[in-house]
Enzyme design. Sequence first.
Site, short mmCIF file in Angstrom:
data_model
loop_
_atom_site.label_atom_id
_atom_site.label_comp_id
_atom_site.label_asym_id
_atom_site.label_seq_id
_atom_site.Cartn_x
_atom_site.Cartn_y
_atom_site.Cartn_z
N LYS A 107 0.82 -1.21 0.00
CA LYS A 107 0.00 0.00 0.00
C LYS A 107 0.85 1.27 0.00
O LYS A 107 0.37 2.35 -0.29
CB LYS A 107 -0.97 -0.01 1.18
CG LYS A 107 -2.05 -1.07 1.03
CD LYS A 107 -3.11 -0.98 2.14
CE LYS A 107 -4.21 -2.00 1.95
NZ LYS A 107 -3.77 -3.38 2.19
C1 LIG Z 1 -4.45 -4.51 1.65
C2 LIG Z 1 -3.73 -5.81 1.64
C3 LIG Z 1 -4.12 -6.90 0.81
C4 LIG Z 1 -5.36 -6.85 -0.05
O1 LIG Z 1 -5.21 -5.98 -1.15
P1 LIG Z 1 -6.51 -5.51 -1.95
O2 LIG Z 1 -6.03 -4.49 -2.92
O3 LIG Z 1 -7.44 -4.93 -0.94
O4 LIG Z 1 -7.09 -6.70 -2.63
C5 LIG Z 1 -3.35 -8.04 0.82
N1 LIG Z 1 -2.27 -8.15 1.61
C6 LIG Z 1 -1.86 -7.14 2.41
C7 LIG Z 1 -0.69 -7.35 3.27
C8 LIG Z 1 -2.58 -5.94 2.46
O5 LIG Z 1 -2.18 -4.96 3.29
#
Ligand SMILES: *Cc1c(COP(=O)(O)O)cnc(C)c1O
Length: 433
Positions: A107
Amino acid sequence: MKYYSTNGKADRATLQEAVVKGLAGDKGLFMPEVIKHLPDAVFEEIQDLSFQEIAYRVADAFFGEDVPADTLKQIVCDTLNFDCPVVKVTDRIYSLELFHGPTLAFKDVGARFMARLLGYFIRQEGDRQVNVLVATSGDTGSAVANGFLGVEGIHVYVLYPKGKVSAIQECQFTTLGQNITALEIDGVFDDCQALVKNAFMDEELNRHMKLTSANSINVARFLPQAFYYFYAYAQMKKLGKADQLVVCVPSGNFGNITAGLFGKVMGLPIKRFIAANNANDIFYNYLQTGNYNPRPSVQTIANAMDVGDPSNFARIYDLYKGSHEAIAAEISGTTYTDRQIAETVKDCDEKNGYLLDPHGACGFRAMEEGLREGEYGVFLETAHPAKFQSTVEHIIGRPVSIPEKLAAFMKGEKKSIPMSKDFADFKAFLMKE
Ligand SMILES: *Cc1c(COP(=O)(O)O)cnc(C)c1O
């Protein structure tokens, strides 16, 4: 470039409007009107380009009409001040490590990009300060706070439920200072979210200060995630393993995988995708039956994927014009229980000497089970295993070493403002800011 709403009832928005609003007026998600195909020449030389060069070409296709080239280049370079390497796990399966950013999860890419793009728009308008309100159950708060840290003209308020986030997560947004304020809410995550929603609807507050969100559905957080799919392809091409490339994405809200699907529309030669779910198997069931039945999420050890109504499903549905057949032809699904996830972390550590986090474990397992003759696989390792220290240590029965970056957060001084879950208190606080 204009952005339309997946609900089809809102006016088309400019990039700036889409970024500042986040969600369209009709509560739909913004989609770019055109998804440009990259020139073939890019794919011919992609293995010789740097991550930043590749990302700039992708960014230019999305945002080049709306942001001057120098500015966009600068935003891309500032965003990607860390690498996203593919690392061999088995002969045919590679891990795309997306945890080398400041908060050790993917993210970071979207959050850093959005912060810089929003900062640019604010400078353009000579606007007054913009205030980002973000409710978090852990990971979003840290990515957003660190992404926006030190960006001029923006102040971030992180609302988190007291005692409900892990110590590591908490220190990633309470020790930063500068333009980041952490508010420790005496309630649960839903209370935090309700406070943020009420704030956006309160007219007096909105006259007093300019408010925006940094939600994961924001186009400026979501689209930049396409960058690393192109870079993964480039790295696999360099290894001579890109001809039949399968990409697996551990998915929750489905933003990450949707960015990969956009990449394919832009010409990226990915053969097919796998969406790995934990026990929250709404998308998996949709693929099997054609029926989308959201339901309340259940808690798992891959908790960032605990989503019962994935918001970006609307984008996938729109991208494939509602055709279940087209969606199922492009993406296959898997679903794993906590026991299977734990077993995969343990096995992969023992057999391959590669330590997965619980989310990446879903991706790796899907590859092991689903890769066909002649195919190579890349799964997205979405976070560093140390972010889930106690879970992972419990599984493998030995300590996980904590990366320097994570340890540094834990040394910082925690500063947060305690607050009730009563909107009147929150509003009174903001009115004095
Ligand atoms: C947010 C997140 C996900 C999921 O990603 P999406 O884009 O919501 O499908 C998977 N793994 C981790 C570690 C995350 O922080």
